[in-house]
Design an enzyme around this catalytic site. Structure first.
Site, PDB file in Angstrom:
ATOM      1  CE  LYS A   8      -4.171  -1.974   2.004  1.00  0.00           C
ATOM      2  NZ  LYS A   8      -5.246  -1.838   2.975  1.00  0.00           N
ATOM      3  CG  LEU A  17      -9.738  -1.249  12.072  1.00  0.00           C
ATOM      4  CD1 LEU A  17      -8.546  -0.554  11.427  1.00  0.00           C
ATOM      5  CD2 LEU A  17     -11.016  -0.511  11.691  1.00  0.00           C
TER       6      LEU A  17
END
Ligand code: ATR
Length: 315
Positions: free
Chosen positions: A97, A253
């Site tokens: 990422k 999450l």
């Protein structure tokens, strides 16, 4: 066993979803079929094809989504190759990422500030990078009536995921975010960066074991560490009941396991708790919207969510 008159859904999830399956059209690959995909390493366990191929079917788009494993060191080549092959869009996952940002033509401001990109959209001169993880988390929270604006929030962790949550909270006008981390330095770095950017002291870094320093009150707590991820289902960063008495809402999450130890503890002390599957859903939906210039309806989002849930044996 699929009851008579019902169709089995196409997305390999082996569940019956008669209503949605009847609305879906098969994508028959032809010379004009557009391709989107995922680069990461490894990618075998990704659920993203469920999201995008279901959406393509529901919306009648001639599009397929394919995961591509990109070996370490090959990200630049993967992005260049995708551009040459006119791949419409890519998702980017662990561990690329941040690394992928060097290979892009342009980076959206939010993604640039967060320092992580999870979605690439093909443009004239190359790919533009976005971060739909955070907007995905925001939409997931909105769908559960969880507010960030003016809230006092506890954020567990200061790694890649928690850092992005800190940016989101600051951007959406949280009152204060108490960022608890095992390594204080990392939380301090994130706080410096986000507070400088927003011009106010919204992020307050605290050493994990000093959670009792958080002022009295009830909080939204976001679990942003990797602790509790399967197969370590019984792990949790804080187990003290005194901590959970302060939590009115817990958002983990993590979505594997379906219910983390953190979520169980929040619920056991009277709070409501959510896992990260809706965040996964909405980050995918936002990427799909960017690639196809469409708005996905709540109804279609719900169909995709049901399919994702089926992978966890949850109805
Ligand atoms: P991700 O991209 O998923 O956020 P990461 O950047 O490696 O992954 O961050 C992992 C987070 O989990 C960090 O906040 C890490 O704390 P440190 O910064 O102190 O390493 C936290 N974490 C991982 N294992 C932990 C443990 N056993 N106890 C407490 N925190 C832990």
């Amino acid at each position: 066993m699929i009851p008579n008159g019902r169709k089995q859904c196409r997305s390999r999830c082996q569940v019956e979803c008669a209503d949605s399956a009847e609305m879906e059209k098969m994508v028959e690959i032809n010379g004009k079929t557009r391709v989107c995909g995922l680069i990461g390493y490894p990618v075998e366990h990704t659920l993203s094809p469920v999201i995008h191929n279901t959406l393509a079917g529901l919306l009648g788009h001639d599009l397929v989504y394919v995961p591509f494993p990109a070996r370490p060191g090959s990200v630049k080549d993967a992005v260049r190759g995708a551009d040459a092959l006119q791949i419409l869009g890519l998702n980017v996952t662990v561990p690329y990422k941040s690394e992928v940002m060097d290979s892009l033509q342009e980076i959206d401001t939010l993604a640039g500030n967060i320092g992580a990109v999870n979605t690439l959209v093909r443009t004239e001169g190359g790919y533009k990078g976005y971060n739909t993880d955070m907007e995905g988390l925001y939409r997931a929270m909105q769908s559960e009536d969880i507010k960030i604006e003016k809230e006092r929030i506890i954020l567990l962790g200061a790694g890649g995921a928690a850092r992005a949550v800190a940016h989101l909270c600051a951007l959406k006008g949280a009152d204060t975010v108490y960022m608890l981390n095992r390594t204080l330095d990392k939380a301090e770095q994130v706080a410096d960066e986000v507070n400088r950017m927003t011009g106010r002291n919204v992020i307050c870094p605290i050493l994990l074991q000093e959670y009792h320093r958080i002022p009295e009150g009830r909080y939204l707590a976001v679990q942003g560490t990797s602790v509790g991820l399967a197969p370590h289902d019984d792990m949790v960063v804080i187990s003290d009941p005194a901590f959970y008495k302060r939590v009115h809402t817990g958002f983990d999450l993590i979505y594997n396991p379906w219910e983390t130890r953190f979520m169980q503890l929040v619920k056991a002390h009277g709070g409501r708790a959510y896992n990260g599957l809706k965040m996964l859903l909405y980050q995918g939906i936002i990427a799909y919207e960017l690639w196809n210039d469409v708005q996905v309806t709540k109804k279609d989002a719900q169909v995709v969510y049901e399919r994702l849930k089926a992978h966890f044996g949850v109805s």
